[in-house]
Every structure is written in structure tokens, then in C-alpha cells.
Design a protein around this motif. Sequence first.
Motif, short mmCIF file in Angstrom:
data_model
loop_
_atom_site.label_atom_id
_atom_site.label_comp_id
_atom_site.label_asym_id
_atom_site.label_seq_id
_atom_site.Cartn_x
_atom_site.Cartn_y
_atom_site.Cartn_z
N PRO A 117 -28.83 11.98 -38.29
CA PRO A 117 -30.19 12.48 -38.44
C PRO A 117 -30.24 14.00 -38.26
N LEU A 118 -31.15 14.64 -38.94
CA LEU A 118 -31.25 16.10 -38.93
C LEU A 118 -31.36 16.67 -37.52
N LYS A 119 -32.10 16.02 -36.65
CA LYS A 119 -32.33 16.58 -35.30
C LYS A 119 -31.20 16.31 -34.31
N LEU A 120 -30.27 15.42 -34.65
CA LEU A 120 -29.22 15.01 -33.71
C LEU A 120 -28.12 16.05 -33.59
N GLU A 121 -27.83 16.46 -32.36
CA GLU A 121 -26.68 17.31 -32.05
C GLU A 121 -25.50 16.37 -31.83
N LEU A 122 -24.41 16.59 -32.54
CA LEU A 122 -23.27 15.68 -32.46
C LEU A 122 -22.05 16.47 -31.99
N VAL A 123 -21.37 15.94 -30.97
CA VAL A 123 -20.22 16.62 -30.36
C VAL A 123 -19.02 15.68 -30.43
N LEU A 124 -17.92 16.17 -30.99
CA LEU A 124 -16.69 15.38 -31.11
C LEU A 124 -15.57 16.10 -30.38
N THR A 125 -14.77 15.34 -29.62
CA THR A 125 -13.67 15.96 -28.91
C THR A 125 -12.35 15.26 -29.22
#
Length: 176
Positions: free
Chosen positions: A131-139
Motif C-alpha cells: 500500500p502507498l502509505k506503508l513503510e516497508l523495511v527489509l533486512t
Amino acid sequence: MQQGLIHIYTGAGKGKTTAAVGLGIRAYGQGLKVLMVQFLKGWDTGERKVIATLEPCFQLFRYKENDKFVWNMTDEEKSGLEREMRIGLNYIVEAIMSEEWDMIIMDEIMAAVNYGYLPLEEVVEIVKNKPLKLELVLTGRDAPVKLIELADYVSEITARKHPMAKGIIAREGIEY
């Protein structure tokens, strides 16, 4: 509504999860709801204890307790990992669809992909369709090029020195 971006913390150095947790704490401090899903981590960690005190607005999900690294597991233990990783990925998809979260941290998702427990293409599709508003963090180490190309932030953490080279094992409160 502010647009959510995609972050990757990768590299062989120590601190990828720590950076993601720090970003999550910052978001939580500004009133955002944060979900962290950990792949291939099951030992009792300091961040787990702190995040538990921040619920329900900052939550951590793991499928199962596990105190071994993949390279120390038996073949039988490894065979159950793919199912566990699938449960974690499905949990993320459900969380994204719920639109309840402002930030989702996919901790060690790179390892789950690189060890072959999850297909890269599925993770790419999740990232592309967030979704446009979602901040997504991958490690995780060795971020695949396809994910790096989709990211807005890519931080590579390099190890110049590490105590393991001197035989110093992981210490409670510092490495876990």
C-alpha cells in the motif's frame, strides 16, 4: 497521508536488525503502528523484550522458538524451516492487507530467500504491491538486486572488524 518508502539494511556487518529496530522505535515514538516479523531468529533477544513492552502499537511476530543458526541445524530441523518461513510470509501478507500497520519490518527476509526457503519473486511482488502509505523495511545479508532496485533506501553495513574473528562469542545485550 505521507507516502511509505522501502528500506533495505544489508551487508556482512553487525547492526542490520538494530538499525531496523531503531527506525521502528522512531516511528512508534511518532504514533505510528509497527509490526516486525523475524525470519530465522528464535533465540531470546533484547529487542524482543523491549518490543513486548510497546504492544499493541509495536509488535514482534516469530513463528517458533529456535536457538540455532541454519548452519548448525540437522537436516530434520532444516526441513521444517520452509514451512515456518511460509507462515511468516503469509502473516506479512495478511498484515499488509489489513492496512492496520504503518511500518512492517521483515527482519532477515534476505536470509529466508537466499537459503531457498522463500521464493524471491513472491517477496518482490509483496514489495511492488505494498500500500502507498506503508513503510516497508527489509533486512539481511546479500540483498538480491531485484529488491535493491525497488528500494528507496539501501544501507550496506560492512564489517571491518568483528570480535568473532578473535573467538569472542555473541554476548547478551550486545549481539542478541
